[in-house]
Design an enzyme around this catalytic site. Structure first.
Site, PDB file in Angstrom:
ATOM      1  N   CYS A 137       0.835  -1.213   0.000  1.00 57.47           N
ATOM      2  CA  CYS A 137       0.000   0.000   0.000  1.00 57.47           C
ATOM      3  C   CYS A 137       0.868   1.261   0.000  1.00 57.47           C
ATOM      4  O   CYS A 137       1.496   1.557  -0.994  1.00 57.47           O
ATOM      5  CB  CYS A 137      -1.000  -0.042   1.154  1.00 57.47           C
ATOM      6  SG  CYS A 137      -2.345   1.129   0.923  1.00 57.47           S
ATOM      7  N   HIS A 248      -3.452  -5.245   0.382  1.00 57.74           N
ATOM      8  CA  HIS A 248      -2.953  -5.616   1.714  1.00 57.74           C
ATOM      9  C   HIS A 248      -3.021  -7.119   2.006  1.00 57.74           C
ATOM     10  O   HIS A 248      -4.030  -7.578   2.561  1.00 57.74           O
ATOM     11  CB  HIS A 248      -3.827  -4.924   2.771  1.00 57.74           C
ATOM     12  CG  HIS A 248      -3.556  -3.473   2.937  1.00 57.74           C
ATOM     13  ND1 HIS A 248      -2.599  -2.994   3.788  1.00 57.74           N
ATOM     14  CD2 HIS A 248      -4.140  -2.385   2.372  1.00 57.74           C
ATOM     15  CE1 HIS A 248      -2.587  -1.678   3.755  1.00 57.74           C
ATOM     16  NE2 HIS A 248      -3.503  -1.278   2.897  1.00 57.74           N
ATOM     17  N   GLU A 250      -1.631  -8.633   4.373  1.00 54.43           N
ATOM     18  CA  GLU A 250      -1.564  -8.896   5.825  1.00 54.43           C
ATOM     19  C   GLU A 250      -2.925  -8.754   6.509  1.00 54.43           C
ATOM     20  O   GLU A 250      -3.084  -9.163   7.656  1.00 54.43           O
ATOM     21  CB  GLU A 250      -0.538  -7.953   6.475  1.00 54.43           C
ATOM     22  CG  GLU A 250      -1.009  -6.548   6.788  1.00 54.43           C
ATOM     23  CD  GLU A 250      -1.299  -5.703   5.568  1.00 54.43           C
ATOM     24  OE1 GLU A 250      -0.907  -6.104   4.449  1.00 54.43           O
ATOM     25  OE2 GLU A 250      -1.928  -4.632   5.714  1.00 54.43           O
TER      26      GLU A 250
END
Ligand code: NAG
Ligand code: NAG
Ligand code: NAG
Ligand code: NAG
Length: 334
Positions: A137, A248, A250
């Site tokens: 990001c 993203h 994660e």
């Protein structure tokens, strides 16, 4: 009291963004034969909003857990330190992740850390020394801005959405995808798994018209924002072990904030684990190490307690203050 400050912190992050290809003669990244089964990966800290009582800099714990699930230990890479801090740490850790957030890409200490570590990564690779970088990001945007030498971000209107990737033909021969299992690629292609939380991005046309970017990165996927803008969503450097996603990986397994659309399906988790395993696998090719187990232990992020609160964006966040040696007060400008 705590609530107010964290809420302010969350507002600061959302205001500020939450993140604000034809190959030239393809050069293969050198083959590294080292296998380091004790990889230690850095995560770059960024400044909190002024007056945060929790500390001067932070990183969301999601990135830490994401790396740990793949067998890495994690070191927080401080912001605002003298150059020697970074050259020293670089020689001891096996890779670095630039997380998302809301820092300036040209004037923050996060941006300065980025430029220093990016330079060291390129120099190392040219000397046959493997050190992988990953940008997620804001970190992905930072890689673009560093390589382009200027801020080329434009509005994409892509906050709070999950998207399948629009793969670019030939993506399957990239390093990042060449060993990806078929089902992982299929999930990515067909299911809304990749979480986007950015107002800005790198438009495909701007990227293609910028020789610095086009000659440096191979684009594997693009996406389209709510405003119709087509942006770069996944890339890797042709000649360097540098990777980036505007989305993203994660968040799927580690961000449970119910105010955001995040896919927690089994497919989404397996996709996310693929990328964590890939990047930590790259770090296992790095032979950098701390001089002693004691120094290694003392450097780990495990020495700090994250703050847990459901009021912030991230829920669990590591805060660290600038050290006394920090040069943070010297305004950094690109
Ligand atoms: C940072 O410093 C402030 C002010 O001294 C203190 O209140 C805060 O607890 C510190 N945070 C950390 C993470 O050490
Ligand atoms: C990184 O390298 C570039 C090109 O060699 C140089 O212009 C720049 O000043 C370096 N930046 C840092 C922060 O070391
Ligand atoms: C994210 O999108 C969901 C579903 O559309 C919505 O309920 C939620 O309020 C949005 N969250 C934010 C922070 O905009
Ligand atoms: C997550 O992906 C699954 C398919 O794997 C899909 O059925 C579901 O609607 C998605 N959920 C969200 C929140 O996007």
């Amino acid at each position: 009291m705590e609530t107010t400050v964290l809420a302010k912190f969350a507002v600061f992050l959302s205001l500020f963004t939450l993140c604000m290809s034809v190959p030239f003669a393809e050069v293969q990244v050198p083959q590294f034969s080292i296998v380091n089964d004790r990889p230690i990966v850095g995560v770059a800290l960024q400044e909190t909003s002024k007056g945060s009582k929790y500390g001067d800099t932070y990183v969301s714990a999601t990135y830490v857990k994401y790396l740990q699930q793949a067998g890495a230990r994690v070191v927080a890479v401080r912001a605002g330190e003298p150059l020697e801090y970074y050259t020293d740490l670089f020689s001891k850790i096996n890779g670095l992740l630039f997380p998302g957030g809301g820092a300036s890409l040209t004037e923050s200490q996060y941006a300065r850390t980025g430029r220093i570590m990016y330079n060291l990564t390129l120099q190392a690779a040219e000397n046959g020394d493997m050190f992988p970088l990953w940008g997620t990001c804001l970190g992905f945007e930072l890689l673009n801005v560093i390589t382009a030498g200027r801020n080329i971000l434009k509005e994409t209107d892509t906050e709070n959405v999950t998207l399948p990737l629009d793969f670019v033909p030939g993506f399957e021969t990239s390093r990042l995808f060449s060993k990806a299992p078929g089902d992982i690629v299929q999930y990515l292609q067909k299911e809304p798994i990749t979480q986007n939380e950015h107002k800005y991005g790198v438009l495909v046309d701007d990227f293609n018209n910028n020789p610095k970017l086009k000659n440096f990165y191979r684009v594997m996927s693009t996406n389209v924002g709510k405003n119709g803008a087509k942006f770069i969503s996944t890339f890797e450097a042709f000649k360097y072990p540098i990777y980036g996603t505007q989305w993203h990986p994660e968040k799927n397994a580690f961000n449970w904030n119910p105010h955001y659309v995040i896919n927690h399906s089994e497919h989404a988790i397996r996709v996310a684990q693929y990328f964590a395993n890939f990047f930590v696998g790259q770090a296992r090719l790095s032979s950098h190490h701390f001089p002693s187990v004691e120094e290694e232990s003392a450097a780990l992020i495990d020495n700090y307690d994250p703050v847990y609160s459901t009021d912030g964006t991230f829920y669990e966040t590591y805060f660290l203050n600038f050290t006394r040696s920090a040069v943070a007060n010297n305004h950094f400008h690109m």
